[in-house]
Design an enzyme around this catalytic site. Structure first.
Site, PDB file in Angstrom:
ATOM      1  N   HIS A 149      -7.733   7.786  11.405  1.00 61.93           N
ATOM      2  CA  HIS A 149      -7.433   6.570  11.413  1.00 61.93           C
ATOM      3  C   HIS A 149      -5.587   6.268  11.331  1.00 61.93           C
ATOM      4  O   HIS A 149      -5.268   5.141  10.918  1.00 61.93           O
ATOM      5  CB  HIS A 149      -7.860   5.619  10.211  1.00 61.93           C
ATOM      6  CG  HIS A 149      -9.280   5.525  10.792  1.00 61.93           C
ATOM      7  ND1 HIS A 149     -10.295   5.226   9.582  1.00 61.93           N
ATOM      8  CD2 HIS A 149     -10.137   5.699  11.762  1.00 61.93           C
ATOM      9  CE1 HIS A 149     -11.450   5.013  10.347  1.00 61.93           C
ATOM     10  NE2 HIS A 149     -11.515   5.501  11.417  1.00 61.93           N
TER      11      HIS A 149
ATOM     12  N   ARG B 183       0.645  -1.253   0.272  1.00 61.73           N
ATOM     13  CA  ARG B 183       0.168   0.106  -0.003  1.00 61.73           C
ATOM     14  C   ARG B 183       0.866   1.475   0.072  1.00 61.73           C
ATOM     15  O   ARG B 183       0.411   2.273  -0.471  1.00 61.73           O
ATOM     16  CB  ARG B 183      -0.865  -0.107   1.178  1.00 61.73           C
ATOM     17  CG  ARG B 183      -2.024  -1.119   1.231  1.00 61.73           C
ATOM     18  CD  ARG B 183      -2.982  -1.394   2.202  1.00 61.73           C
ATOM     19  NE  ARG B 183      -3.848  -0.079   2.443  1.00 61.73           N
ATOM     20  CZ  ARG B 183      -4.898   0.073   3.166  1.00 61.73           C
ATOM     21  NH1 ARG B 183      -4.759  -0.674   4.117  1.00 61.73           N
ATOM     22  NH2 ARG B 183      -5.708   1.065   3.110  1.00 61.73           N
TER      23      ARG B 183
ATOM     24  N   CYS C 217      12.569  -0.552  15.379  1.00 65.04           N
ATOM     25  CA  CYS C 217      12.382   0.580  16.109  1.00 65.04           C
ATOM     26  C   CYS C 217      13.925   1.245  16.042  1.00 65.04           C
ATOM     27  O   CYS C 217      14.850   0.378  16.605  1.00 65.04           O
ATOM     28  CB  CYS C 217      11.923   0.517  17.542  1.00 65.04           C
ATOM     29  SG  CYS C 217      11.919   2.184  18.363  1.00 65.04           S
TER      30      CYS C 217
END
Length: 280
Positions: A128, A75, A177
């Site tokens: 969102h 996406r 991270c």
């Protein structure tokens, strides 16, 4: 108040628009669809064998973080070739113009594709989340991330074709991270099915809805909660709500205006400069 047939009176809308000082614009998937962004909703809304709700959930990520990251990598990569359409641009230009007149425009969006940001919208509440933010599952740090690919292991992965094999990337090779010494597994900073919205963002939305004197609902089916409640809530306190959507929705008869059709066509004339506007 129920309107037997919502007005499609653009002149009437333009009068209200010319006087509005605080405009809230709620946007959904319909705005992005006109930029060619796949929504993964309804018929044909599949990635491989799955619909979004089978991938966009905490359970799916716990079971198969590699597959979920493939989906989001796909996406993100698709978005690199997509551009804001006339609806996004009309909204951003309206905000810029009105701010010079001491009037405000806020965009409250359900979309995670950042096309409003690309178009130049400054006052944006992404309820969102965003495809281009990550959140650490270990330390909770949220960071913007526009890398392509997001990590080396995902390069060339994420193809939507149902025959594609799962990449089965080991967790340690998925996005990690970068905070000092954390190395926790990152997840997309998006609100998944079964998750609640960020209370700080909801508070900001509530404040905007309380002060708005005109509300636009653009390209959203008004069925996804809690966003489906926003405009009816505004309408209930007597504020004009204008719906711009391809078709009527369950909330249409609660709104003062309804403009059917693609929002890239209906919105630009609605938000263009009104002759009474003073441009300094």
């Amino acid at each position: 108040v129920r309107f037997s047939s919502p007005h499609v009176d653009m002149a009437d809308f333009r009068e209200v628009f010319a006087k509005a000082k605080h405009i809230a614009i709620i946007t959904g998937a319909g705005v992005s669809a006109e930029s060619g962004v796949p929504t993964f909703r309804g018929a044909g809304g599949f990635w491989r064998k799955w619909q979004a709700q089978e991938l966009a959930s905490p359970g799916a990520f716990a079971r198969n973080p590699s597959r979920v990251w493939e989906f989001y990598h796909y996406r993100r990569e698709v978005m690199l070739s997509k551009h804001p359409n006339p609806a996004h641009i009309a909204i951003a230009e309206c905000e810029k113009r009105l701010s010079k007149q001491g009037r405000s425009v806020v965009v409250i969006t359900q979309n995670i594709d950042e096309l409003h940001r690309k178009a130049g919208t400054k006052h944006l509440l992404e309820i969102h989340g965003s495809l281009f933010k990550t959140r650490c599952t270990n330390c909770g740090n949220v960071a913007a991330n526009y890398k392509s690919p997001i990590c080396p292991a995902l390069a060339g992965k994420g193809a939507p074709d149902p025959e594609t094999e799962d990449a089965a990337i080991p967790v340690e090779d998925l996005p990690q991270c970068e905070e000092d010494g954390c190395n926790g597994l990152l997840r997309p900073h998006v609100v998944w099915f079964g998750e609640t919205l960020d209370p700080d963002i909801l508070t900001a939305v509530e404040k905007e809805l309380e002060i708005c004197d005109l509300c636009l609902v653009v390209g959203t089916s008004s069925v996804v909660y809690p966003a489906a409640m926003f405009a009816p809530q505004v309408s209930a306190r007597g504020v004009p709500v204008a719906e711009f959507n391809v078709e009527a929705t369950p909330a249409t008869d609660r709104f003062r205006f309804h403009f059917p059709g693609p929002c890239g066509t209906t919105l630009p004339p609605a938000l263009a400069r009104h002759e009474t506007e003073i441009i300094s």
